[in-house]
Design an enzyme around this catalytic site. Structure first.
Site, mmCIF file in Angstrom:
data_model
loop_
_atom_site.group_PDB
_atom_site.id
_atom_site.type_symbol
_atom_site.label_atom_id
_atom_site.label_comp_id
_atom_site.label_asym_id
_atom_site.label_seq_id
_atom_site.Cartn_x
_atom_site.Cartn_y
_atom_site.Cartn_z
ATOM 1 C CG ASN A 1 -1.845 -1.100 1.179
ATOM 2 O OD1 ASN A 1 -2.344 -1.490 0.067
ATOM 3 N ND2 ASN A 1 -2.481 -1.449 2.231
ATOM 4 C CD GLU B 1 -7.121 -4.943 0.789
ATOM 5 O OE1 GLU B 1 -6.014 -4.823 1.161
ATOM 6 O OE2 GLU B 1 -7.859 -6.042 1.342
ATOM 7 C CG ASP C 1 -6.430 -11.489 3.278
ATOM 8 O OD1 ASP C 1 -5.335 -11.486 3.168
ATOM 9 O OD2 ASP C 1 -6.930 -10.163 3.473
ATOM 10 C CD GLU D 1 -3.682 -9.274 7.878
ATOM 11 O OE1 GLU D 1 -3.070 -9.425 7.282
ATOM 12 O OE2 GLU D 1 -4.915 -8.567 7.999
ATOM 13 C CD GLU E 1 -7.636 -26.110 11.114
ATOM 14 O OE1 GLU E 1 -6.808 -26.967 11.700
ATOM 15 O OE2 GLU E 1 -8.188 -25.838 10.150
ATOM 16 C CD1 TRP F 1 -14.669 -4.926 5.028
ATOM 17 C CD2 TRP F 1 -12.823 -4.876 3.853
ATOM 18 N NE1 TRP F 1 -13.819 -3.718 5.464
ATOM 19 C CE2 TRP F 1 -12.991 -3.734 4.567
ATOM 20 C CE3 TRP F 1 -11.930 -5.143 3.061
ATOM 21 C CZ2 TRP F 1 -11.894 -2.638 4.350
ATOM 22 C CZ3 TRP F 1 -10.855 -4.162 2.769
ATOM 23 C CH2 TRP F 1 -10.822 -3.006 3.508
HETATM 24 C C1 GCV Z 1 -1.229 -4.417 2.769
HETATM 25 C C2 GCV Z 1 -4.853 -7.896 4.019
HETATM 26 C C3 GCV Z 1 -4.416 -7.066 4.822
HETATM 27 C C4 GCV Z 1 -3.919 -5.740 4.550
HETATM 28 C C5 GCV Z 1 -2.978 -5.861 3.353
HETATM 29 C C6 GCV Z 1 -3.678 -6.610 2.183
HETATM 30 C C7 GCV Z 1 -2.746 -7.175 0.936
HETATM 31 O O1 GCV Z 1 -6.156 -7.581 3.466
HETATM 32 O O2 GCV Z 1 -5.390 -7.127 5.880
HETATM 33 O O3 GCV Z 1 -3.312 -5.014 5.481
HETATM 34 O O4 GCV Z 1 -2.391 -4.816 2.792
HETATM 35 O O5 GCV Z 1 -4.090 -7.933 2.946
HETATM 36 O O6 GCV Z 1 -2.148 -8.175 0.977
HETATM 37 O O7 GCV Z 1 -2.364 -6.272 0.097
#
Ligand code: GCV
Length: 684
Positions: free
Chosen positions: A204, A287, A366, A394, A512, A542
């Site tokens: 990003n 995004e 994701d 994450e 898990e 989303w």
């Molecule tokens: C860098 C997910 C994450 C985002 C990330 C995105 C991506 O949606 O929550 O923070 O953005 O993946 O892989 O681009």
């Protein structure tokens, strides 16, 4: 009573404490490195392998190890125990053991450095055992770590997007750090597992970060110089809108001649400044990031624009396939986020330039704890594909939970998209051989690099699987323990080994068990993604829904009655997933909406499975805590006190969080379904 813990301000040595080099350091080591010309940066483009610089790193490594452990550097003709030699050879390095003496030969200093660390990893075993003659080369040509680091602290995402290890090792106070010595230490850790490329900024790309490509190039060059001694090359994430935002052009249309010229000039400047620069990484039309769609162009047009600019320099473009509609209407049952990457990219197969690598997240959604393998990986035979993994946790506990991800990655890499026999039995690891592997790094400026000291094992394992995806995750963990917990003499206390296996081997399955069930995914708190929130994403744009109602749960992605996603797979999976009778339990709710009373292959109903696994998961976390506690008498002799303190703190949080997950999931689904738990446990 514990005495106060004194925390060493230096970064933790991770898998390269001095003790890890005891076996090589005790030996007589010979180096045969012909005189190499000066640093590559003095002669632009002259030596992309940075031979001279990496060769001097290797000399310094050998000096450091032998000085620390009593060995010595000897004449290469004086029968050294270990001879490191540059030899025109094939890719990778050759390891020969002959009567207990070892020779490592490679064609470049970087490959030789990888060979040196191979011997370090083997320790005493390198010099014992029968004679051997082995060739080692990485399975994937491109092995990249992507940092989602921002130069400026982002108001929502912070310094490192999805970072759980403090600040960035590259940036502080809105600029590239003055002291980049830690970046070189990082490169050393990476070289020890064979990683040789790092993308240093977030995909990003915000306004400040976009300028790394132009105004800040001298600073990027400093980062590249800090990575270079260990043979690690630098990549940048760039914004597709850069010709407008940085270049002042009225458009970023990939077919516009001025736009093409702008990118060519930008790339020329980058390589003139950093001759061994690797290439660009791009997140486009995803995004909120700009991309070719704004001009009615597609992703092949976009990727080829940049590919053309970097091609004269031997650069590559990693173009991400993570493209979907993040402004979906939750009422719209026909749109399925899982379909998006395949819908966008599969039709473009054959149109990407040779130096484009299409980077595909391992699953269609994701980075969830459990997802099927992305069907894109089987749909683009003419493209160079890379698989993208997430080392930063994450969705797997954010480095507060111990969750060793190598078994999960290994399953993905070993998955056979065409079944056992189809397409010559190729696995994902074969499909991505030419495009390689990339992963989001979990490293920050935290003393332990990764927040949770045990999360270092994930970074280590990523590197090792990127070199050899057939390695057994438990063996990789064993290597990591052997290096990381090596005492000054190189030995590890056997109980430390045992306990780390007990804590980590199965920790992904444990995670898990107490989180979202049967492949349904998400159920996390929106935004930061930590902790349970069953309906957190249910009515959002989303595209991450579970559709639980009073009767059942799951997403119908079948061709017969659902979104048709199963049809994106080749046989046999398109049919295996389509049919309730053959769909694997662990992915059931990813592919099907079923009543709670549906009986799994395991013999229990969906609802009882959900109840049982959540209780079992918490019990397993209790066992992890107890296992770690059992090492108390070995602190600090075999387990450093600061590591112990941090691990205890994290395990306590993991247990708290697992109980929270269990109680919310259990209670929510009892209330929703009204079906009692066969074991009558407490419901709130
Ligand atoms: C860098 C997910 C994450 C985002 C990330 C995105 C991506 O949606 O929550 O923070 O953005 O993946 O892989 O681009």
């Amino acid at each position: 009573m514990r005495s106060e813990i004194v925390v060493d301000p230096a970064p933790h040595p991770a898998w390269l404490p001095d003790g890890a080099l005891a076996a090589v350091g005790r030996r007589r080591v010979g180096l045969r490195l012909p005189e190499l010309s000066g640093p590559a940066r003095d002669i632009p483009g002259a030596d992309p392998d940075n031979s001279a610089e990496v060769a001097s790193t290797l000399r310094a490594e050998v000096d450091r190890a032998t000085t620390a452990h009593g060995g010595g550097v000897v004449d290469p003709d004086d029968s050294p125990d270990l001879l490191l030699t540059l030899n025109p050879d094939r890719h990778g390095f050759r390891f020969v053991r002959d009567g207990g003496r070892v020779t490592v030969a490679a064609s470049t200093p970087t490959a030789l450095l990888h060979g040196w660390f191979h011997v370090v990893r083997l320790g005493e075993a390198a010099f014992t055992g029968p004679d051997a003659d082995e060739r080692h080369s990485p399975a994937f040509a491109l092995r990249v770590l992507d940092h989602w680091d921002n130069v400026d602290v982002h108001p929502v995402m912070g310094q490192v997007e999805r970072g759980y290890s403090g600040g960035s090792i590259f940036y502080a106070d809105g600029r590239v750090r003055d002291d980049l010595s830690r970046v070189t230490t990082y490169a050393r850790l990476l070289a020890a597992v064979g990683i040789d490329r790092v993308c240093i900024n977030n995909v990003n790309v915000h306004a400040r970060e976009a300028r790394l490509l132009t105004d800040d190039l001298p600073d990027v060059a400093r980062v590249a110089a800090a990575l270079r001694p260990y043979g690690v090359r630098t990549h940048l994430a760039v914004s597709f809108a850069a010709p407008m935002t940085l270049g002042g052009l009225p458009t970023s249309d990939p077919l516009d001649d001025d736009v093409r010229a702008w990118w060519r000039a930008a790339a020329d400047r980058v390589w003139a400044t950093i001759p061994d620069f690797g290439g660009f990484v791009v997140k486009a039309d995803s995004e909120g990031q700009p991309g070719p769609f704004a001009y009615g162009r597609d992703h092949a047009d976009g990727a080829n624009l940049l590919a053309e600019a970097v091609a004269p320099h031997g650069g590559v473009v990693h173009w991400r396939a993570f493209v979907y509609d993040h402004t979906q209407d939750w009422r719209d049952r026909s749109t399925d986020r899982a379909r998006a990457a395949h819908d966008h990219f599969a039709p473009l197969d054959g149109r990407f330039a040779d130096n484009v690598v299409v980077q595909v997240k391992h699953g269609p959604m994701d980075f969830q704890t459990r997802e099927p393998v992305s069907p894109v990986l089987a749909a683009m035979p003419a493209a160079r594909l890379a698989i993208e993994l997430q080392v930063t946790q994450e969705y797997t506990g954010q480095q507060r939970h111990a969750c060793y991800l190598a078994p999960w990655w290994s399953e993905n890499l070993g998955f056979r998209p065409w079944g056992g026999e189809g397409d010559d039995g190729r696995a994902v690891r074969d499909v991505v051989a030419s495009g390689g592997i990339a992963a989001v790094s979990n490293v920050g400026d935290d003393r332990f690099w990764t927040g949770h000291p045990l999360a270092q094992a994930n970074l280590y394992a990523f590197g090792r699987l990127a070199w050899d995806p057939t390695l057994d995750p438990a063996t990789v963990l064993d290597e990591w323990v052997g290096l990381t917990f090596a005492g000054p003499d190189g030995a590890v206390h056997p109980r430390v080994r045992e306990v780390l296996h007990a804590v980590l081997d199965d920790s992904w399955r444990t995670y898990e068990a107490y989180t979202a069930p049967l492949g349904v995914g998400f159920m996390v708190r929106p935004g930061h993604h930590y902790g349970p929130d069953v309906d957190g994403y249910e009515y959002t744009p989303w595209g991450t829904y579970h559709f639980a109602d009073r009767d059942g749960i799951g997403v119908d992605r079948t061709r017969a009655t659902g979104t048709g996603f199963t049809g994106q797979y080749p046989a046999p999976w398109r049919d295996v997933y389509e049919d309730l009778a053959t769909c694997p339990d662990e992915l059931l709710l990813f592919f099907h909406h079923v009543p709670y009373s549906h009986v799994l292959h395991s013999g229990v109903t969906v609802i009882q499975h959900l109840y049982d696994t959540h209780f079992a998961g918490v019990e397993r976390v209790r066992e992890m805590v107890a296992a770690w506690e059992s090492l108390a008498d070995l602190v600090p002799a075999a387990v450093p006190a600061d590591v112990d303190a941090r691990v205890r703190e994290r395990l306590a949080e993991q247990l708290r969080s697992a109980v929270e997950w269990r109680d919310q999931i259990y209670t929510y689904f009892f209330r929703k379904s009204g079906i009692p738990d066969a074991h009558g446990r407490t419901i709130y």
